[in-house]
Design an enzyme around this catalytic site. Sequence first.
Site, PDB file in Angstrom:
ATOM      1  N   LYS A 117      12.671  86.156  -3.279  1.00 53.48           N
ATOM      2  CA  LYS A 117      13.600  85.908  -4.392  1.00 53.48           C
ATOM      3  C   LYS A 117      13.948  84.424  -4.490  1.00 53.48           C
ATOM      4  CE  LYS A 117      17.920  87.722  -4.198  1.00 53.48           C
ATOM      5  NZ  LYS A 117      18.925  86.661  -4.378  1.00 53.48           N
ATOM      6  N   SER A 118      14.274  83.802  -3.361  1.00 56.64           N
ATOM      7  CA  SER A 118      14.674  82.391  -3.403  1.00 56.64           C
ATOM      8  C   SER A 118      13.542  81.515  -3.939  1.00 56.64           C
ATOM      9  CB  SER A 118      15.034  81.899  -1.996  1.00 56.64           C
ATOM     10  OG  SER A 118      16.173  82.556  -1.535  1.00 56.64           O
ATOM     11  N   ARG A 130      13.204  79.277  -7.588  1.00 57.71           N
ATOM     12  CA  ARG A 130      12.913  77.829  -7.561  1.00 57.71           C
ATOM     13  C   ARG A 130      11.629  77.510  -8.305  1.00 57.71           C
ATOM     14  NH1 ARG A 130      16.271  79.280  -3.723  1.00 57.71           N
ATOM     15  NH2 ARG A 130      17.616  77.795  -2.633  1.00 57.71           N
ATOM     16  N   SER A 157      25.118  76.341   2.876  1.00 59.68           N
ATOM     17  CA  SER A 157      24.672  77.154   1.744  1.00 59.68           C
ATOM     18  C   SER A 157      23.524  76.465   1.025  1.00 59.68           C
ATOM     19  CB  SER A 157      25.836  77.356   0.769  1.00 59.68           C
ATOM     20  OG  SER A 157      25.346  77.715  -0.505  1.00 59.68           O
ATOM     21  N   GLN A 167      22.388  77.357  -1.745  1.00 54.58           N
ATOM     22  CA  GLN A 167      22.694  77.281  -3.178  1.00 54.58           C
ATOM     23  C   GLN A 167      23.469  76.005  -3.480  1.00 54.58           C
ATOM     24  OE1 GLN A 167      24.513  81.008  -4.288  1.00 54.58           O
ATOM     25  NE2 GLN A 167      22.620  82.136  -3.996  1.00 54.58           N
ATOM     26  N   ASP A 213      21.442  87.154   4.548  1.00 57.78           N
ATOM     27  CA  ASP A 213      21.254  88.304   3.655  1.00 57.78           C
ATOM     28  C   ASP A 213      20.855  89.572   4.411  1.00 57.78           C
ATOM     29  OD1 ASP A 213      21.890  86.781   1.479  1.00 57.78           O
ATOM     30  OD2 ASP A 213      19.821  86.280   0.982  1.00 57.78           O
ATOM     31  N   LYS A 222      29.542  87.517  -1.303  1.00 58.26           N
ATOM     32  CA  LYS A 222      28.199  87.808  -1.822  1.00 58.26           C
ATOM     33  C   LYS A 222      28.324  88.765  -3.011  1.00 58.26           C
ATOM     34  CE  LYS A 222      25.885  85.254   1.024  1.00 58.26           C
ATOM     35  NZ  LYS A 222      25.195  84.064   0.503  1.00 58.26           N
ATOM     36  N   ARG A 247      21.496  94.830  -1.738  1.00 58.48           N
ATOM     37  CA  ARG A 247      21.228  94.940  -0.294  1.00 58.48           C
ATOM     38  C   ARG A 247      22.037  96.069   0.343  1.00 58.48           C
ATOM     39  NH1 ARG A 247      17.676  90.963  -0.123  1.00 58.48           N
ATOM     40  NH2 ARG A 247      18.236  88.974  -1.100  1.00 58.48           N
TER      41      ARG A 247
HETATM   42  C1  S3P Z   1      20.009  81.806  -1.577  1.00 52.38           C
HETATM   43  C2  S3P Z   1      20.903  81.355  -0.625  1.00 52.38           C
HETATM   44  C3  S3P Z   1      21.858  82.222   0.074  1.00 52.38           C
HETATM   45  C4  S3P Z   1      21.474  83.683  -0.045  1.00 52.38           C
HETATM   46  C5  S3P Z   1      21.077  84.065  -1.427  1.00 52.38           C
HETATM   47  C6  S3P Z   1      19.898  83.232  -1.906  1.00 52.38           C
HETATM   48  C7  S3P Z   1      19.133  80.840  -2.241  1.00 52.38           C
HETATM   49  O1  S3P Z   1      23.141  82.046  -0.498  1.00 52.38           O
HETATM   50  O2  S3P Z   1      22.557  84.497   0.387  1.00 52.38           O
HETATM   51  O3  S3P Z   1      20.715  85.433  -1.487  1.00 52.38           O
HETATM   52  O4  S3P Z   1      18.132  81.260  -2.861  1.00 52.38           O
HETATM   53  O5  S3P Z   1      19.407  79.640  -2.154  1.00 52.38           O
HETATM   54  P1  S3P Z   1      24.103  80.847  -0.040  1.00 52.38           P
HETATM   55  O6  S3P Z   1      23.371  79.603  -0.250  1.00 52.38           O
HETATM   56  O7  S3P Z   1      25.287  80.917  -0.935  1.00 52.38           O
HETATM   57  O8  S3P Z   1      24.431  81.150   1.385  1.00 52.38           O
END
Ligand code: S3P
Length: 444
Positions: A32-33, A37, A179, A181, A329, A356, A402
Amino acid sequence: MINLIKTGQHDQLEIEKKANSLQGKISIPGDKSISHRALMLGAIASGETVIEGLLLGEDPRSTAKCFQAMGAQISELNSEKVILRGIGQKTLQEPLNILDAGNSGTTMRLMLGLLASQPDKFFIVTGDDSLRSRPMARVINPLQQMGALIYGRNNHKNAPLAVMGQNLKPIHYHSPVASAQVKSCILLAGLMTEGKTTVTEPALSRDHSERMLQAFGATLEINPDTHSVTIEGKIELHGQTVIVPGDISSAAFWLVAGAITPNSDLTIENVGINPTRTGILEALMMMGAEITLENERETAGEPVADLRVKSSKLKACTIEGAIIPRLIDEIPILAVAACFAEGTTIIKDAEELRVKESDRLTVMATELNKMGANITELPDGLEITGGVTLKGSEMDSYTDHRIAMSLAIAGLNAEGKTVINRAEAASISYPTFVDTLISLTNHR
Ligand code: S3P
């Protein structure tokens, strides 16, 4: 027997009885991440980007829709191979309507870095009930330090958010949370901003942005000792081919299922094993899970392997500190594993789970305790005494993907029938989860 029952807008997942073995080879959807991107960098790069193995879940669809509304040409998300024609840096179009990030924190937070840095363009961003309640100050504050104009509910902490794009100035931001994100939002804002922008985080979070930005031609300086990343602004990205590995966060459900179900031997093929994501492997191995990495290789800048898991006798462990961001996660499914481990497992330093898609500490403790688990909620974690027999019961996903999948794996190893309401949430990150669950259990 597994049944998926449609009840109005929602799906109810019924697991009739305990699985007595999980065998075979399975593949899992794209990470997913990395999928988010790839769509975002492809959208702002010049030229063509080809994405292979894109996750066709609801979250990446939200990202794709937002960037289509700002001028990116993205082929239909009906195949894991997606072709994008990027719009080139600095030229995100002002969307004609509100941008909807759906359930996706990654979409909203990363995109805000790009929106805030588009001079003279106006954007409104919103999301579903869950996303509108999630904290956005963690990205708005540093963006404001760069000169961003962002307004929102609750004193600018929650979406809907209004953004008036500006020419930003570079900063060195010391993030209070580990984080990815937050880190990625600032790096994307920095990419659009003259000069060098640096983010330092308290512990290392996933580094997919850094890897992919470099592959697309950005200039980064990375200091692993201080957990700092610097990006040079105003460098144009160029379209690339991205091959998305399977999501270790999705593999985690099967790793735990294979370890706790008797007579099991499961291989999960093509799983991303980026070291910033492999906390789950370390934690499960520490608990005694028989997991082996096979066919290790590198695909388009990300390490990949097939993961083989066999039924294992698990023991409790303590999970805390720097490993937490590397398995953030996977804590809901680790809580399930801990119910089947001998002794008391302690999970600490995980207060991030409260913000979350749901409050995952409260929800996992509440729902698993309904099954007879022995879980005490801590302010920043869970204390789980294993070795009790779980009993099937009726539970809810709280619309959190999840949670839905973790409870399904618990149900697969519980006495009697388990019902999970609002199970459709799984499609956020794993649209084929129920199909795989059925295919693994239907031979009996
Ligand atoms: C993610 C970062 C994580 C994760 C999320 C996806 C990302 O969150 O929990 O499911 O793709 O950068 P945080 O950066 O807020 O910890």
